[in-house]
Design a protein around this motif. Structure first.
Motif, short mmCIF file in Angstrom:
data_model
loop_
_atom_site.label_atom_id
_atom_site.label_comp_id
_atom_site.label_asym_id
_atom_site.label_seq_id
_atom_site.Cartn_x
_atom_site.Cartn_y
_atom_site.Cartn_z
N LEU A 36 0.75 -1.27 0.15
CA LEU A 36 0.04 -0.17 0.03
C LEU A 36 0.74 1.11 0.06
N THR A 37 1.97 1.35 0.72
CA THR A 37 2.96 2.44 0.57
C THR A 37 3.77 2.52 -0.44
N LYS A 43 -2.60 6.52 -3.86
CA LYS A 43 -2.40 7.30 -2.74
C LYS A 43 -3.39 6.83 -1.73
N VAL A 44 -2.90 6.30 -0.51
CA VAL A 44 -3.55 5.58 0.33
C VAL A 44 -2.95 6.14 1.80
N PRO A 79 -8.79 3.47 -7.11
CA PRO A 79 -8.89 4.71 -6.59
C PRO A 79 -10.11 4.67 -5.72
N GLY A 80 -9.80 5.17 -4.46
CA GLY A 80 -10.60 5.28 -3.46
C GLY A 80 -10.92 3.81 -2.64
N ALA A 136 -12.46 2.17 2.46
CA ALA A 136 -12.19 3.56 1.68
C ALA A 136 -10.59 3.45 1.68
N ALA A 137 -10.09 3.88 0.68
CA ALA A 137 -8.52 4.26 0.60
C ALA A 137 -8.17 5.51 1.02
N SER A 138 -9.15 6.49 1.05
CA SER A 138 -8.60 7.82 1.50
C SER A 138 -9.65 8.62 2.38
#
Length: 138
Positions: A36-37, A43-44, A79-80, A136-138
């Motif tokens: 994930l990083t 972008k998470v 995304p998201g 949710a990713a962000s």
């Protein structure tokens, strides 16, 4: 007038086979955080990485304790959204009821469900199951 085509980017996915071992949940958290990083291309946020790592840890722990063998962890990032899937060989679904206050275990799935936007359990080929949590990713 020309129609514009939107190209939908494919989700970044990673799949890991984890042994039935005490160390599998820790290793799964490490793999998840790294993906994930550094590897997913999306972008998470740091908080979401922690939430996803916690969900992964709980699901992998359950799969390696109760799933009759190794498990497969699949992470997909759109995304998201981050989708976590853990597949094992046991046909028995996780206990989805709330534990009593005096219970020493059984809180993991409740926590996973609270952190997830969607939570499903589906049967798999050969009698196993896949537990899926979408966050949710962000």
């Amino acid at each position: 007038m020309r129609a514009q085509r939107r190209s939908r980017r494919r989700a970044a996915c990673a799949t890991y086979l984890l042994p039935q071992a005490e160390t599998s949940a820790r290793w799964a958290r490490h793999l998840t955080t790294t993906f994930l990083t550094r590897g997913c291309g999306e972008k998470v946020s740091g908080d979401q990485v922690e939430d996803v790592a916690l969900v992964v840890s709980e699901l992998v722990t359950n799969a390696t304790r109760h799933g009759h063998g190794s498990c497969r962890l699949r992470l997909c990032v759109d995304p998201g959204l981050v989708t976590v899937e853990v597949e094992d060989a046991s046909p028995i679904p996780p206990r989805l009821c709330s534990p009593l206050e005096t219970d020493e275990c059984g809180r993991g799935i409740v926590m996973v469900r609270e952190l997830s936007q969607h939570f499903t359990v589906r049967g798999g080929p050969g009698g196993g199951k896949t537990v899926q949590a979408v966050l949710a990713a962000s």
